[in-house]
Motif scaffolding. Structure first.
Motif: not given
Length: 299
Positions: A153, A189, A166-168, A146, A184, A157
Protein backbone atom coordinates in the motif's frame (compact mmCIF):
# COMPACT_ATOMS: atom_id res chain seq x y z
CA UNK A 1 -20.72 -34.78 -25.18
CA UNK A 2 -16.93 -34.69 -24.93
CA UNK A 3 -15.18 -31.42 -25.70
CA UNK A 4 -11.62 -30.64 -26.66
CA UNK A 5 -11.46 -27.91 -24.03
CA UNK A 6 -13.73 -26.78 -21.22
CA UNK A 7 -13.20 -23.19 -20.08
CA UNK A 8 -14.51 -22.39 -16.62
CA UNK A 9 -15.19 -18.66 -16.43
CA UNK A 10 -16.58 -16.44 -19.17
CA UNK A 11 -15.16 -13.00 -18.49
CA UNK A 12 -12.21 -11.35 -20.27
CA UNK A 13 -9.75 -14.22 -19.83
CA UNK A 14 -12.17 -17.07 -20.47
CA UNK A 15 -13.72 -15.60 -23.60
CA UNK A 16 -10.32 -14.64 -24.99
CA UNK A 17 -9.20 -18.25 -24.57
CA UNK A 18 -12.40 -19.49 -26.18
CA UNK A 19 -11.95 -17.27 -29.22
CA UNK A 20 -8.55 -18.76 -30.05
CA UNK A 21 -9.90 -22.30 -29.75
CA UNK A 22 -13.02 -21.46 -31.72
CA UNK A 23 -10.92 -20.16 -34.57
CA UNK A 24 -8.89 -23.37 -34.40
CA UNK A 25 -12.24 -25.17 -34.93
CA UNK A 26 -12.04 -27.07 -31.69
CA UNK A 27 -15.07 -28.14 -29.68
CA UNK A 28 -15.19 -25.76 -26.72
CA UNK A 29 -17.52 -25.40 -23.75
CA UNK A 30 -17.53 -22.14 -21.79
CA UNK A 31 -19.15 -22.42 -18.35
CA UNK A 32 -19.83 -19.19 -16.54
CA UNK A 33 -21.72 -18.25 -13.36
CA UNK A 34 -22.31 -14.64 -14.51
CA UNK A 35 -20.80 -13.05 -11.41
CA UNK A 36 -17.64 -11.34 -12.70
CA UNK A 37 -15.37 -9.47 -10.34
CA UNK A 38 -15.84 -6.25 -12.30
CA UNK A 39 -19.65 -6.19 -12.00
CA UNK A 40 -19.40 -3.32 -9.48
CA UNK A 41 -17.68 -1.00 -11.97
CA UNK A 42 -19.72 1.19 -14.29
CA UNK A 43 -17.03 1.29 -16.97
CA UNK A 44 -13.82 -0.46 -17.95
CA UNK A 45 -10.83 1.81 -18.58
CA UNK A 46 -7.37 1.36 -20.02
CA UNK A 47 -8.53 -1.56 -22.17
CA UNK A 48 -7.51 -0.72 -25.76
CA UNK A 49 -10.55 -0.21 -27.96
CA UNK A 50 -12.97 -0.70 -25.05
CA UNK A 51 -12.23 2.35 -22.91
CA UNK A 52 -15.32 3.67 -21.17
CA UNK A 53 -17.56 0.72 -22.00
CA UNK A 54 -19.43 -1.15 -19.28
CA UNK A 55 -17.77 -4.49 -18.48
CA UNK A 56 -21.11 -6.28 -18.92
CA UNK A 57 -21.47 -4.77 -22.41
CA UNK A 58 -17.97 -5.90 -23.39
CA UNK A 59 -18.68 -9.44 -22.23
CA UNK A 60 -22.09 -9.52 -23.91
CA UNK A 61 -20.58 -8.51 -27.24
CA UNK A 62 -17.79 -11.07 -26.85
CA UNK A 63 -20.38 -13.74 -26.11
CA UNK A 64 -22.34 -12.76 -29.22
CA UNK A 65 -19.21 -13.03 -31.33
CA UNK A 66 -18.33 -16.43 -29.88
CA UNK A 67 -21.84 -17.59 -30.66
CA UNK A 68 -21.07 -17.21 -34.37
CA UNK A 69 -18.65 -20.13 -34.14
CA UNK A 70 -20.44 -23.48 -34.48
CA UNK A 71 -17.97 -25.41 -32.33
CA UNK A 72 -18.51 -23.23 -29.24
CA UNK A 73 -21.12 -23.98 -26.58
CA UNK A 74 -21.81 -21.41 -23.87
CA UNK A 75 -23.49 -22.52 -20.68
CA UNK A 76 -24.58 -20.52 -17.66
CA UNK A 77 -23.92 -22.51 -14.51
CA UNK A 78 -21.67 -23.10 -11.54
CA UNK A 79 -18.87 -25.65 -11.74
CA UNK A 80 -18.61 -27.39 -8.38
CA UNK A 81 -16.27 -30.35 -8.79
CA UNK A 82 -13.62 -31.65 -11.14
CA UNK A 83 -11.53 -34.79 -11.42
CA UNK A 84 -10.02 -37.27 -13.85
CA UNK A 85 -12.05 -39.74 -15.89
CA UNK A 86 -9.41 -41.83 -17.58
CA UNK A 87 -7.58 -39.55 -20.01
CA UNK A 88 -10.29 -36.89 -19.74
CA UNK A 89 -11.28 -34.35 -17.15
CA UNK A 90 -14.81 -34.61 -15.74
CA UNK A 91 -16.45 -31.38 -14.62
CA UNK A 92 -19.58 -31.52 -12.46
CA UNK A 93 -22.00 -28.61 -12.41
CA UNK A 94 -24.34 -27.48 -9.65
CA UNK A 95 -27.31 -28.99 -11.53
CA UNK A 96 -25.70 -32.43 -11.29
CA UNK A 97 -24.66 -32.76 -14.92
CA UNK A 98 -21.13 -33.73 -15.91
CA UNK A 99 -19.12 -32.48 -18.87
CA UNK A 100 -15.87 -33.98 -20.11
CA UNK A 101 -12.88 -32.60 -22.00
CA UNK A 102 -9.28 -33.35 -22.88
CA UNK A 103 -8.09 -29.98 -21.58
CA UNK A 104 -9.24 -27.45 -18.96
CA UNK A 105 -8.78 -23.69 -18.80
CA UNK A 106 -9.49 -22.18 -15.40
CA UNK A 107 -10.55 -18.54 -15.76
CA UNK A 108 -12.52 -18.57 -12.54
CA UNK A 109 -11.39 -15.22 -11.15
CA UNK A 110 -11.25 -13.99 -7.59
CA UNK A 111 -13.56 -12.23 -5.17
CA UNK A 112 -12.59 -9.16 -3.17
CA UNK A 113 -12.81 -9.00 0.61
CA UNK A 114 -13.15 -5.32 1.46
CA UNK A 115 -12.19 -3.64 4.73
CA UNK A 116 -15.06 -3.61 7.21
CA UNK A 117 -15.58 0.15 7.32
CA UNK A 118 -18.97 1.83 7.38
CA UNK A 119 -19.92 3.29 4.00
CA UNK A 120 -17.15 1.56 2.07
CA UNK A 121 -18.97 -1.36 0.41
CA UNK A 122 -21.64 0.82 -1.24
CA UNK A 123 -18.96 2.94 -2.93
CA UNK A 124 -16.90 0.02 -4.22
CA UNK A 125 -16.16 0.41 -7.92
CA UNK A 126 -17.27 4.04 -7.94
CA UNK A 127 -15.35 6.28 -5.54
CA UNK A 128 -13.69 3.44 -3.62
CA UNK A 129 -11.33 1.81 -6.09
CA UNK A 130 -8.22 -0.33 -6.22
CA UNK A 131 -6.39 0.44 -9.47
CA UNK A 132 -5.24 3.95 -10.45
CA UNK A 133 -4.71 2.91 -14.07
CA UNK A 134 -8.28 1.58 -14.27
CA UNK A 135 -10.09 4.36 -12.41
CA UNK A 136 -7.66 7.09 -11.33
CA UNK A 137 -8.45 9.37 -14.26
CA UNK A 138 -12.11 9.55 -13.19
CA UNK A 139 -11.27 10.83 -9.69
CA UNK A 140 -8.34 13.02 -10.68
CA UNK A 141 -7.80 16.47 -9.13
CA UNK A 142 -9.78 15.61 -6.02
CA UNK A 143 -8.26 14.99 -2.59
CA UNK A 144 -7.41 11.29 -2.70
CA UNK A 145 -6.61 8.71 -0.07
CA UNK A 146 -4.86 5.36 0.08
CA UNK A 147 -6.21 3.00 2.74
CA UNK A 148 -3.36 0.72 3.77
CA UNK A 149 -4.15 -2.99 3.66
CA UNK A 150 -0.84 -4.73 2.94
CA UNK A 151 2.88 -3.92 2.64
CA UNK A 152 2.42 -2.78 -0.98
CA UNK A 153 0.00 0.00 0.00
CA UNK A 154 2.83 2.41 0.73
CA UNK A 155 4.12 1.95 -2.82
CA UNK A 156 0.66 2.73 -4.16
CA UNK A 157 0.58 5.87 -2.06
CA UNK A 158 3.77 7.01 -3.78
CA UNK A 159 2.01 6.71 -7.18
CA UNK A 160 -1.33 8.37 -6.47
CA UNK A 161 -0.12 12.02 -6.39
CA UNK A 162 0.02 11.87 -10.20
CA UNK A 163 -3.79 11.93 -10.01
CA UNK A 164 -4.36 14.28 -7.07
CA UNK A 165 -3.22 15.42 -3.59
CA UNK A 166 -2.82 12.26 -1.54
CA UNK A 167 -3.21 11.11 2.05
CA UNK A 168 -1.85 7.77 3.19
CA UNK A 169 -3.95 6.17 5.95
CA UNK A 170 -1.81 3.64 7.82
CA UNK A 171 -4.86 2.29 9.71
CA UNK A 172 -2.49 2.01 12.66
CA UNK A 173 -0.87 -1.08 11.10
CA UNK A 174 1.10 -0.32 7.94
CA UNK A 175 3.67 2.22 9.04
CA UNK A 176 6.20 3.27 6.35
CA UNK A 177 9.85 2.76 7.19
CA UNK A 178 12.12 5.85 7.20
CA UNK A 179 13.09 5.46 3.54
CA UNK A 180 9.46 5.04 2.47
CA UNK A 181 8.40 7.98 4.62
CA UNK A 182 11.01 10.14 2.91
CA UNK A 183 9.71 9.12 -0.52
CA UNK A 184 6.15 9.86 0.52
CA UNK A 185 7.22 13.26 1.79
CA UNK A 186 9.03 13.99 -1.46
CA UNK A 187 5.81 13.20 -3.32
CA UNK A 188 3.77 15.46 -1.04
CA UNK A 189 1.86 12.59 0.55
CA UNK A 190 0.39 13.29 4.00
CA UNK A 191 0.55 10.39 6.47
CA UNK A 192 -2.42 9.90 8.82
CA UNK A 193 -2.16 7.28 11.53
CA UNK A 194 -5.62 7.48 13.10
CA UNK A 195 -7.74 4.76 11.41
CA UNK A 196 -10.57 5.60 9.01
CA UNK A 197 -13.84 4.41 10.60
CA UNK A 198 -16.51 5.81 8.23
CA UNK A 199 -16.93 7.15 4.71
CA UNK A 200 -19.22 10.15 4.26
CA UNK A 201 -21.20 11.50 1.30
CA UNK A 202 -24.42 11.13 -0.67
CA UNK A 203 -25.12 7.73 -2.25
CA UNK A 204 -21.94 6.45 -3.95
CA UNK A 205 -20.19 9.83 -3.86
CA UNK A 206 -17.36 10.30 -1.39
CA UNK A 207 -17.04 13.66 0.32
CA UNK A 208 -14.99 12.91 3.44
CA UNK A 209 -13.81 10.25 5.89
CA UNK A 210 -14.27 10.16 9.63
CA UNK A 211 -11.26 9.10 11.68
CA UNK A 212 -11.20 7.18 14.93
CA UNK A 213 -9.95 10.30 16.72
CA UNK A 214 -13.07 12.20 15.57
CA UNK A 215 -11.53 14.28 12.79
CA UNK A 216 -13.29 14.56 9.43
CA UNK A 217 -11.04 14.90 6.39
CA UNK A 218 -12.36 15.90 2.92
CA UNK A 219 -11.79 13.15 0.35
CA UNK A 220 -13.07 12.54 -3.19
CA UNK A 221 -11.65 9.10 -3.88
CA UNK A 222 -10.21 6.29 -1.79
CA UNK A 223 -7.86 3.58 -3.06
CA UNK A 224 -7.99 0.31 -1.16
CA UNK A 225 -6.17 -3.01 -1.35
CA UNK A 226 -8.82 -5.69 -0.83
CA UNK A 227 -7.87 -9.22 0.10
CA UNK A 228 -8.54 -11.62 -2.76
CA UNK A 229 -9.87 -15.17 -2.65
CA UNK A 230 -10.17 -17.71 -5.43
CA UNK A 231 -13.86 -17.98 -6.32
CA UNK A 232 -13.64 -21.67 -7.20
CA UNK A 233 -12.20 -24.78 -5.52
CA UNK A 234 -11.42 -26.46 -8.86
CA UNK A 235 -7.69 -25.64 -8.92
CA UNK A 236 -7.19 -27.17 -5.49
CA UNK A 237 -9.32 -30.18 -6.38
CA UNK A 238 -7.05 -30.81 -9.35
CA UNK A 239 -3.93 -30.44 -7.21
CA UNK A 240 -2.66 -27.26 -8.85
CA UNK A 241 0.06 -25.51 -6.86
CA UNK A 242 -0.97 -22.11 -5.53
CA UNK A 243 1.23 -19.14 -4.75
CA UNK A 244 0.73 -16.32 -2.27
CA UNK A 245 0.79 -12.73 -3.49
CA UNK A 246 0.37 -9.40 -1.69
CA UNK A 247 -3.44 -9.70 -1.61
CA UNK A 248 -4.03 -13.45 -1.59
CA UNK A 249 -3.41 -16.80 -3.24
CA UNK A 250 -3.37 -17.39 -6.99
CA UNK A 251 -2.73 -20.34 -9.31
CA UNK A 252 0.87 -20.90 -10.35
CA UNK A 253 1.33 -20.95 -14.14
CA UNK A 254 4.27 -20.98 -16.54
CA UNK A 255 4.86 -18.65 -19.49
CA UNK A 256 2.23 -20.57 -21.47
CA UNK A 257 -0.38 -20.34 -18.70
CA UNK A 258 -0.06 -24.04 -17.90
CA UNK A 259 -0.56 -24.93 -14.26
CA UNK A 260 1.47 -27.53 -12.43
CA UNK A 261 -1.09 -30.14 -13.56
CA UNK A 262 -0.63 -31.34 -17.14
CA UNK A 263 -3.55 -30.44 -19.36
CA UNK A 264 -4.81 -27.71 -17.06
CA UNK A 265 -4.31 -24.06 -17.94
CA UNK A 266 -5.28 -20.95 -15.96
CA UNK A 267 -5.66 -17.30 -16.89
CA UNK A 268 -7.04 -14.04 -15.58
CA UNK A 269 -7.20 -12.77 -12.03
CA UNK A 270 -7.06 -16.29 -10.57
CA UNK A 271 -3.61 -16.84 -12.04
CA UNK A 272 -1.73 -13.60 -11.44
CA UNK A 273 -0.69 -11.42 -8.51
CA UNK A 274 -1.43 -8.12 -10.28
CA UNK A 275 -4.45 -7.99 -12.55
CA UNK A 276 -6.33 -5.79 -14.98
CA UNK A 277 -8.62 -6.38 -17.96
CA UNK A 278 -5.95 -6.15 -20.64
CA UNK A 279 -3.63 -8.59 -18.89
CA UNK A 280 -6.53 -10.98 -18.24
CA UNK A 281 -7.46 -10.98 -21.91
CA UNK A 282 -3.85 -11.45 -23.01
CA UNK A 283 -3.39 -14.36 -20.61
CA UNK A 284 -6.59 -15.91 -21.93
CA UNK A 285 -5.25 -15.72 -25.48
CA UNK A 286 -2.07 -17.51 -24.41
CA UNK A 287 -4.00 -20.16 -22.48
CA UNK A 288 -6.23 -20.86 -25.47
CA UNK A 289 -3.31 -21.09 -27.89
CA UNK A 290 -1.29 -23.28 -25.52
CA UNK A 291 -4.23 -25.62 -24.89
CA UNK A 292 -4.72 -25.99 -28.63
CA UNK A 293 -1.04 -26.70 -29.24
CA UNK A 294 -1.06 -29.33 -26.50
CA UNK A 295 -3.86 -31.19 -28.29
CA UNK A 296 -1.64 -31.40 -31.38
CA UNK A 297 1.68 -31.95 -29.61
CA UNK A 298 0.80 -33.49 -26.23
CA UNK A 299 4.45 -34.05 -25.28
Amino acid sequence: MTYDVIIVGGSFAGQSAAMQLARARRKVLVVDGRKPRNRFAEASHGFLGQDGKAPAAIIAEASRQLGLYKTVTQLQGEATEIGRDGELFALTLADGTTQRAARIVLATGVRDELPDIEGLQQRWGKTVIHCPYCHGYEVADRPLGVLAGNPMSVHQAQMIPDWGPTTYFTQGQWEPDPEQAALLDARGVVIVRSPVVELLGEATDLEAVRLEDGRILPLGGLFVAPKTHLTSPLAEQLGCVLETGPTGRFIRVDNFQQTTVKGVYAAGDAAVAMANATMASAAGVMAGVAAHRSLIMPD
